[in-house]
Design an enzyme around this catalytic site. Sequence first.
Site, PDB file in Angstrom:
ATOM      1  N   LYS A 241       0.828  -1.211   0.000  1.00 17.97           N
ATOM      2  CA  LYS A 241       0.000   0.000   0.000  1.00 17.97           C
ATOM      3  C   LYS A 241       0.862   1.260   0.000  1.00 17.97           C
ATOM      4  O   LYS A 241       0.443   2.296  -0.510  1.00 17.97           O
ATOM      5  CB  LYS A 241      -0.977  -0.019   1.181  1.00 17.97           C
ATOM      6  CG  LYS A 241      -2.031  -1.113   1.012  1.00 17.97           C
ATOM      7  CD  LYS A 241      -3.400  -0.771   1.552  1.00 17.97           C
ATOM      8  CE  LYS A 241      -4.416  -1.769   1.023  1.00 17.97           C
ATOM      9  NZ  LYS A 241      -5.745  -1.650   1.554  1.00 17.97           N
TER      10      LYS A 241
ATOM     11  N   LYS B 136      -3.532  -9.410  -6.888  1.00 16.53           N
ATOM     12  CA  LYS B 136      -4.781  -9.751  -6.199  1.00 16.53           C
ATOM     13  C   LYS B 136      -5.921  -8.884  -6.738  1.00 16.53           C
ATOM     14  O   LYS B 136      -5.720  -7.712  -7.033  1.00 16.53           O
ATOM     15  CB  LYS B 136      -4.581  -9.461  -4.702  1.00 16.53           C
ATOM     16  CG  LYS B 136      -5.702  -9.928  -3.813  1.00 16.53           C
ATOM     17  CD  LYS B 136      -5.535  -9.434  -2.376  1.00 16.53           C
ATOM     18  CE  LYS B 136      -5.923  -7.979  -2.216  1.00 16.53           C
ATOM     19  NZ  LYS B 136      -6.499  -7.635  -0.905  1.00 16.53           N
TER      20      LYS B 136
ATOM     21  N   LYS C 129     -10.640  -4.066  -4.448  1.00 12.42           N
ATOM     22  CA  LYS C 129     -11.728  -3.124  -4.719  1.00 12.42           C
ATOM     23  C   LYS C 129     -11.210  -1.718  -5.007  1.00 12.42           C
ATOM     24  O   LYS C 129     -11.909  -0.918  -5.611  1.00 12.42           O
ATOM     25  CB  LYS C 129     -12.766  -3.129  -3.595  1.00 12.42           C
ATOM     26  CG  LYS C 129     -12.276  -2.807  -2.209  1.00 12.42           C
ATOM     27  CD  LYS C 129     -13.446  -2.786  -1.224  1.00 12.42           C
ATOM     28  CE  LYS C 129     -13.357  -3.832  -0.145  1.00 12.42           C
ATOM     29  NZ  LYS C 129     -12.216  -3.712   0.767  1.00 12.42           N
TER      30      LYS C 129
HETATM   31  N1  AQP Z   1      -8.743 -11.025  -4.099  1.00 17.98           N
HETATM   32  C1  AQP Z   1      -9.133 -11.577  -2.963  1.00 17.98           C
HETATM   33  N2  AQP Z   1      -9.292 -12.921  -2.874  1.00 17.98           N
HETATM   34  C2  AQP Z   1      -9.696 -13.507  -1.718  1.00 17.98           C
HETATM   35  N3  AQP Z   1      -9.987 -12.790  -0.600  1.00 17.98           N
HETATM   36  C3  AQP Z   1      -9.855 -11.456  -0.642  1.00 17.98           C
HETATM   37  N4  AQP Z   1     -10.050 -10.476   0.270  1.00 17.98           N
HETATM   38  C4  AQP Z   1      -9.757  -9.277  -0.283  1.00 17.98           C
HETATM   39  N5  AQP Z   1      -9.377  -9.434  -1.557  1.00 17.98           N
HETATM   40  C5  AQP Z   1      -9.417 -10.779  -1.816  1.00 17.98           C
HETATM   41  C6  AQP Z   1     -10.527 -10.700   1.635  1.00 17.98           C
HETATM   42  O1  AQP Z   1     -11.659  -9.869   1.844  1.00 17.98           O
HETATM   43  C7  AQP Z   1     -11.717  -9.513   3.222  1.00 17.98           C
HETATM   44  C8  AQP Z   1     -11.955  -8.056   3.379  1.00 17.98           C
HETATM   45  O2  AQP Z   1     -10.869  -7.333   2.879  1.00 17.98           O
HETATM   46  P1  AQP Z   1     -10.635  -5.837   3.332  1.00 17.98           P
HETATM   47  O3  AQP Z   1     -11.724  -4.988   2.859  1.00 17.98           O
HETATM   48  O4  AQP Z   1     -10.445  -5.773   4.787  1.00 17.98           O
HETATM   49  O5  AQP Z   1      -9.283  -5.391   2.720  1.00 17.98           O
HETATM   50  P2  AQP Z   1      -8.309  -5.964   1.682  1.00 17.98           P
HETATM   51  O6  AQP Z   1      -7.857  -7.330   2.062  1.00 17.98           O
HETATM   52  O7  AQP Z   1      -7.239  -4.951   1.507  1.00 17.98           O
HETATM   53  O8  AQP Z   1      -9.263  -6.065   0.402  1.00 17.98           O
HETATM   54  P3  AQP Z   1      -9.241  -5.235  -0.908  1.00 17.98           P
HETATM   55  O9  AQP Z   1     -10.465  -5.573  -1.698  1.00 17.98           O
HETATM   56  O10 AQP Z   1      -7.933  -5.419  -1.603  1.00 17.98           O
HETATM   57  O11 AQP Z   1      -9.409  -3.761  -0.407  1.00 17.98           O
HETATM   58  P4  AQP Z   1      -8.542  -2.491  -0.735  1.00 17.98           P
HETATM   59  O12 AQP Z   1      -8.475  -2.438  -2.221  1.00 17.98           O
HETATM   60  O13 AQP Z   1      -9.299  -1.343  -0.141  1.00 17.98           O
HETATM   61  O14 AQP Z   1      -7.225  -2.701  -0.088  1.00 17.98           O
HETATM   62  C9  AQP Z   1     -10.418  -9.971   3.854  1.00 17.98           C
HETATM   63  O15 AQP Z   1     -10.649 -11.159   4.584  1.00 17.98           O
HETATM   64  C10 AQP Z   1      -9.531 -10.238   2.672  1.00 17.98           C
HETATM   65  O16 AQP Z   1      -8.571 -11.254   2.947  1.00 17.98           O
END
Ligand code: AQP
Length: 332
Positions: free
Chosen positions: A115, A197, A200
Site C-alpha cells: 500500500k 490480487k 476493490k
Molecule cells: N482477491 C481476494 N481474494 C480472496 N480474498 C480477498 N479479500 C480481499 N481481496 C481478496 C478478503 O476480503 C476480506 C476483506 O478485505 P478488506 O476490505 O479488509 O481489505 P483488503 O484485504 O485490503 O481487500 P481489498 O479488496 O484489496 O481492499 P482495498 O483495495 O481497499 O485494499 C479480507 O478477509 C480479505 O482477505
Amino acid sequence: MADQRERVFSGIQPSGTFTLGNYVGAVRHWGPLQAEYDCIYSVVNMHAITVRQQPAALRKATYEAAAMLLASGIDPEQSVIFIQSEVPQHAELSWVLACNTMFGELSRMTQFKDKSKKNADNINGGLFTYPILMAADILLYNAHQVPVGVDQKQHVELSRDIAQRFNNAYSDTFVVPAPLIQKQGAKVMSLQDPAAKMSKSDPNENAYVAMDDAPEVIMRKFKRAVTDSGGEVRRAEDKPGVSNLMTIYGIMTGKDDAAIEAEFAGRGYGDFKEAVGQSVIDVFTPIQQRYGEILADKAELERILREGAEKARRIAAKTLSKVYRKVGFVSN
Ligand code: AQP
C-alpha cells in the site's frame, strides 16, 4: 445458558464496493459460520481512512457495505453486525496494543509495503499501524477464529503474537486467535493481471467484478479477462489467467477441475469466459435483489446497526476495562 460456542470475528473495509474477491475469499463464508460459531462482523471504516476517502462517499459505502453483508447471509438475529467507529474501544485498545507491538514487526507487513507503493504521496502512520487496530478488532471480542482471505493471514498472525505477548506480560487476558482460511479461493486474482490480487481499490475497473455490477457489466468484464496463450481450459502454473477463472467457476458452480476441463474440452476460451460470467451472475443476482431491498429501508438498516453497536460495545467495554486494570490504569 451462556453461549459456549467459539467466537468468530471478521471485518471488511468500506473502501469501495465489495469485489468478487472479497466475496469468494471472505464474505460468502460468513453466513454459514453462524451455524457453528458465535459471530461478530464489522464494517471497518476506521481502517478505510488509512487511504484517502471522500467523506460523503465513505458514508455511503459504509451503509452499502453493511447492506451487502446482510444480503450475503449475515442474520442480525444470530450475529452481531456493527460499524467499527461506533465502538470507541477499538481505538482505545489499539493504543495499549501499540505499546506492545514492535516497529520491526510492523515493518515486515507486506500489505504496508504494497500500500505504501500504491499511495506513495500518503504513507501515513495509520497505514503503518493498521495491523494494530486489526489486532484490537479481534482481541476485543476474544475471537478464536478469524475468517479471512490469504492476504490477511500475516495480520492475523501478528494479532496472535500480540495477544501472546500481552498474556505473558500481564497474565492471561486474551484468547489467542487463529486465521480461518478456506483452501479454495483464498486469493482471487485480478481479471486484468493474474499476478495481482483482485482489489476493490484497483483504479482499473475491468480488473475486478463488483458485487453490485449489472449482469451485462459482469459479462463484459469476464469477456475482457486476460487469459493465456493456447486455447485449452486447464489448470497449470503457466496458465494463471485460466486457472483463476477455473477457481471462480468451480466455486460458483461447485464443479471440480476435472469436470470443468471435461466440460470445455475442444471449446475455446470464448465459451469458457462466458460460462464463468454467467455463473457469477447467477450467484450475484439474488444477492443484488436483497441488497436493493435492504438499502431501500434505511431506517431498518440503521436500527440493525444501532443494536449491533450496542451489543459490540457491551462486550468490548468488558475486555477494555480488564486490559486497563491489568496494565495499571486507575479508575475513579
Ligand atoms: N482477491 C481476494 N481474494 C480472496 N480474498 C480477498 N479479500 C480481499 N481481496 C481478496 C478478503 O476480503 C476480506 C476483506 O478485505 P478488506 O476490505 O479488509 O481489505 P483488503 O484485504 O485490503 O481487500 P481489498 O479488496 O484489496 O481492499 P482495498 O483495495 O481497499 O485494499 C479480507 O478477509 C480479505 O482477505
